[in-house]
Design a protein around this motif. Structure first.
Motif, PDB file in Angstrom:
ATOM      1  N   ARG A 212      83.431 -34.254  20.107  1.00  0.00           N
ATOM      2  CA  ARG A 212      82.929 -35.600  19.794  1.00  0.00           C
ATOM      3  C   ARG A 212      83.583 -36.674  20.642  1.00  0.00           C
ATOM      4  O   ARG A 212      83.187 -37.835  20.565  1.00  0.00           O
ATOM      5  N   GLU A 213      84.594 -36.321  21.442  1.00  0.00           N
ATOM      6  CA  GLU A 213      85.266 -37.289  22.294  1.00  0.00           C
ATOM      7  C   GLU A 213      85.185 -36.809  23.740  1.00  0.00           C
ATOM      8  O   GLU A 213      84.976 -35.617  23.986  1.00  0.00           O
ATOM      9  N   VAL A 214      85.328 -37.726  24.689  1.00  0.00           N
ATOM     10  CA  VAL A 214      84.993 -37.376  26.074  1.00  0.00           C
ATOM     11  C   VAL A 214      86.203 -37.280  26.989  1.00  0.00           C
ATOM     12  O   VAL A 214      86.056 -37.229  28.210  1.00  0.00           O
ATOM     13  N   HIS A 215      87.411 -37.238  26.429  1.00  0.00           N
ATOM     14  CA  HIS A 215      88.528 -36.725  27.207  1.00  0.00           C
ATOM     15  C   HIS A 215      88.291 -35.227  27.393  1.00  0.00           C
ATOM     16  O   HIS A 215      87.407 -34.626  26.757  1.00  0.00           O
ATOM     17  N   GLU A 216      89.068 -34.597  28.253  1.00  0.00           N
ATOM     18  CA  GLU A 216      88.750 -33.234  28.665  1.00  0.00           C
ATOM     19  C   GLU A 216      88.706 -32.238  27.509  1.00  0.00           C
ATOM     20  O   GLU A 216      87.964 -31.259  27.548  1.00  0.00           O
ATOM     21  N   GLY A 217      89.489 -32.467  26.459  1.00  0.00           N
ATOM     22  CA  GLY A 217      89.448 -31.549  25.324  1.00  0.00           C
ATOM     23  C   GLY A 217      88.097 -31.475  24.651  1.00  0.00           C
ATOM     24  O   GLY A 217      87.755 -30.452  24.040  1.00  0.00           O
ATOM     25  N   GLY A 218      87.311 -32.524  24.770  1.00  0.00           N
ATOM     26  CA  GLY A 218      85.979 -32.518  24.172  1.00  0.00           C
ATOM     27  C   GLY A 218      84.922 -31.952  25.082  1.00  0.00           C
ATOM     28  O   GLY A 218      83.892 -31.449  24.603  1.00  0.00           O
TER      29      GLY A 218
END
Length: 763
Positions: free
Chosen positions: A397-403
């Motif tokens: 749901r988030e657009v840092h690399e983990g997402g």
């Protein structure tokens, strides 16, 4: 339509027949199997550094190419739209999941026909096309038996489908669909049923049915198991395989996995492991109950994943037995990073979070042995989410690399691809379609079934799959991201990114702050792929140019308007074209009615009225009306000769009222009336015929939803597992239900979700 090329005379003597040519791929055209895992983070497969056993997926990696710089949208429906359409998700109306559609073109939740699916392209050139498993590309108000099937798999180019709508379902009692109709699972979970095995059985069946008629026609199989989306429910044979394997906790697991990733060559040696965020507790700080729960949650996830790997192996073995494995292009991806939807402590029923009543640690610990079973809709805590996305920051749901950074494996033994190699070039989910078509030698069509097609965004990365292409140039140099107001832009090795919360979650950011106030970060991801060194202050001009480019991309791709209001979308759903629905009649034995279109009884006074007949000899037992399952719902049923009504509060508690008189052979009428109070509950009255009614006070009813696994409203049976106690679903009613009605009496007394949404909007 192609012009007739025969001759039509006065009669058959002077006429020449002609048949339009049918598309037929050239001999030797490979099959295509696209496997889409759900919520599996970058680090959770064995071949991406995990110690979770995934030997069959690892074997695919050994025979093919692993992408170490592959990206998705950070959410399931949007990524699946990218994979199938080759267009950016907002261009397909999938700016978010189909369930949270809002009234703007980028968020309608329904890809248009102008954005043809890969299945439509391949069927038009002669492929057989099969979808098995999760769909989630149809708005939830169109997933019922009275709906148009235009956005269902068979309406989007697939010849056959066996699977489920929506984002998740029970692995033991799934809400299944076969082609264009709703079906029950073939057997109950007490007889060993499990969804992933069932999906694999049907994938094999579809291919076998094809080969029984056409021995060389290529097929496209879109195989999408529910794993590893919650609920993490492994079959019994896997349920205890990992007992004790995660007792050391997420911090140590993350460090060990990171070292394996570097040793494998997935990460450059200079890679820095991103720091544990402040809102994730160190595992060593957990008390005994918390650590035991956390370990058990992860054990079930791992078991679920390993079982899925085993089922993928069954599918691969079948292709091998056919002699077709070598000439089958297999692409395996995950749709987004690991999920943090279980919250900081984990969850035994995700729908409780939506209903503002999460389980306490003590309750979960008391029910620890239910985790992973049919009465638990379990999801692990944030710490395991962080670990699952090693070495990256943040999550789904988030657009840092983990997402957005995810596994991608491509294998095709007969295609002269590299074997056992890793590629670090940047690629995105939209590029999978272009890659498959290039490997097949199929061009993008200008029209599909006479519908003009929009331009595709997909760019094939086939050029990096051949041997000795590790240093080849990447085919994609620019890609925007947006999910619930969080935004990012990748451009030529740099990434600008900003996080905008959907609610007050894990830092001091206000979700209602103006988007212009968001703090943008800048990373040189060509050398800092874990986003640990923010260079925004060092390169302000570059950052501004990246932000400007993001806005241009947003305008071109239907991203605007920015909207992070998840709760608002729940409170203000898509308009119901039926108008007010205050009374509905339901019919014995009919298909289940999904919650999205069943009459809404939440926080409303209502009545259930059922007229039925029991013949002499019929046992006075069975369900009259029900909604939901053991994970939440209600049921009106006969048991031990009495009428019962049970309210199952999302598995937390069961409240039951029983009639004062017995049911005998003959005709009867049952009335259940619920009068909502001004608080969270209300008063219930159950009456059989003219006998005195039995009353009960209900302390709490759910404001948001009965259950989160797709178990809808049924008449004459339950979906299962059972809402109430003392019987086993489906518990069919043996008599005749003449008339079953539900009446909603007036508007909602109050709407806690709307109240919270109003409070949040003022902060």
């Amino acid at each position: 339509m192609e012009e007739f090329q025969g001759k039509i005379g006065k009669d058959w003597r002077t006429s020449v027949p002609w048949w339009p040519p049918q598309p037929k791929p050239k001999v030797g055209t490979p099959n295509v199997v696209l496997i889409v895992l759900d919520d599996v983070g970058f680090a959770q497969l064995g071949c991406y550094g995990s110690n979770i056993a995934t030997p069959r997926i690892d074997a695919l990696a050994d025979k093919g190419v692993r992408l170490a710089n592959f990206h998705t949208t950070s959410l399931c429906s949007p990524t699946r739209a990218c994979l199938l359409t080759g267009r950016n998700h907002h261009r397909s109306g999938m700016g978010r999941v189909a369930d949270l559609a809002i009234g703007f073109p980028g968020y309608y939740g329904k890809p248009p026909k102008e954005n043809g699916f890969l299945s439509e392209v391949l069927r038009n050139v002669g492929f057989a096309t099969y979808a098995v498993g999760k769909w989630h590309l149809t708005p939830d108000d169109e997933t019922h038996m009275a709906a148009s099937r235009s956005s269902w798999p068979l309406g989007r180019g697939f010849d056959r489908w066996y699977g489920f709508h929506g984002g998740e379902t029970s692995q033991f009692s799934p809400a299944l669909y076969h082609d264009n109709h709703s079906i029950r699972p073939p057997r109950p979970y007490v007889e060993g049923y499990h969804l992933t095995e069932d999906l694999t059985d049907h994938a094999i069946e579809f291919i076998a049915d094809l080969r029984a008629v056409e021995v060389d026609r290529p097929f496209f199989l879109y195989f999408c198991p529910g794993a590893c989306h919650s609920p993490h429910q492994p079959p019994e044979r896997w349920a205890h395989r990992y007992r004790g394997a995660f007792d050391a906790g997420w911090d140590r697991w993350r460090e060990q996995t990171f070292h394996r990733q570097v040793a494998m060559g997935l990460l450059p040696e200079a890679t820095v492991l991103s720091p544990r965020p402040d809102w994730v507790r160190p595992f060593d700080d957990l008390n005994q109950e918390e650590s035991a729960l956390a370990a058990r949650f992860m054990e079930k996830f791992a078991s679920f994943l390993s079982d899925t790997d085993e089922q993928i192996g069954r599918l691969v073995d079948f292709l091998d037995d056919l002699g077709e494995l070598a000439n089958t292009i297999i692409v395996l991806v995950s749709d987004n990073g690991a999920s943090a939807e279980g919250g900081p402590e984990g969850s035994i029923n995700d729908v409780r979070l939506a209903n503002l009543d999460p389980a306490t640690t003590s309750e979960m610990y008391a029910r620890i042995d239910e985790i992973g079973g049919p009465t638990s809709h379990n999801n692990y805590p944030w710490g395991w989410t962080m670990a699952g996305n090693t070495p990256f920051r943040r999550w789904k749901r988030e657009v840092h690399e983990g997402g957005v950074a995810d596994p991608c494996i491509v294998a095709w033994s007969a295609g002269s691809l590299a074997t056992g190699e890793i590629r670090h070039q940047y690629a995105h989910a939209i590029d999978v379609r272009g890659t498959i078509l290039q490997l097949l030698g199929v061009d993008e069509p200008s029209h599909l079934d006479y519908v003009p097609q929009t331009s595709v965004d997909s760019a094939s990365f086939a050029s990096i799959l051949a041997p000795h292409t590790a240093s080849a140039s990447a085919i994609r140099t620019t890609q925007y991201y947006e999910m619930f107001g969080s935004r990012a832009l990748y451009h030529e090795g740099w990434k600008a990114v900003t996080f905008h919360p959907i609610a007050p979650l894990y830092d001091d950011k206000n979700p209602n702050d103006d988007f212009d106030e968001d703090q943008w970060e800048l990373y040189d991801v060509a050398h800092d792929l874990t986003e640990t060194r923010d260079l925004a202050n060092e390169y302000p001009e570059l950052l501004e140019s990246m932000k400007e480019r993001w806005w241009r991309e947003a305008e071109q791709n239907q991203v605007l308007p920015l909207d992070n209001r998840v709760l608002w979308a729940l409170v203000h759903p898509k308009p119901d074209q039926r108008g007010p629905v205050d009374m509905m009649r339901y019919f014995q034995g009919a298909s289940q009615v999904p919650e999205a279109v069943a009459i809404d009884l939440k926080y409303r006074s209502h009545r259930l009225l059922v007229d039925f007949t029991l013949e002499p000899g019929d046992p006075p037992a069975g369900v009259l009306l029900a909604q939901g399952s053991a994970l939440g719902g209600w049921s009106l049923y006969l048991l031990d000769g009495f009428v019962h009504y049970s309210l199952n509060l999302y598995g937390k508690s069961i409240t039951t009222v029983k009639s004062t008189s017995r049911v005998t052979a003959g005709s009867h009428s049952v009335l259940f009336a619920f009068t909502k109070d001004e608080r969270d509950g209300g008063d219930a009255l159950l009456q059989l015929d003219d006998a005195a009614g039995a009353s009960l006070h209900v302390e709490r009813v759910p404001p948001a939803g009965w259950n989160g696994v797709g178990a809808g409203l049924t008449c004459g049976y339950e979906w299962g597992p059972s809402v109430g106690q003392g019987y086993a679903a489906p518990f069919p009613f043996p008599g005749i239900i003449h008339r079953a009605r539900i009446e909603a009496l007036g508007p909602k007394v109050r709407d806690p979700l709307a109240e919270i949404e109003a409070i949040l909007s003022q902060q």
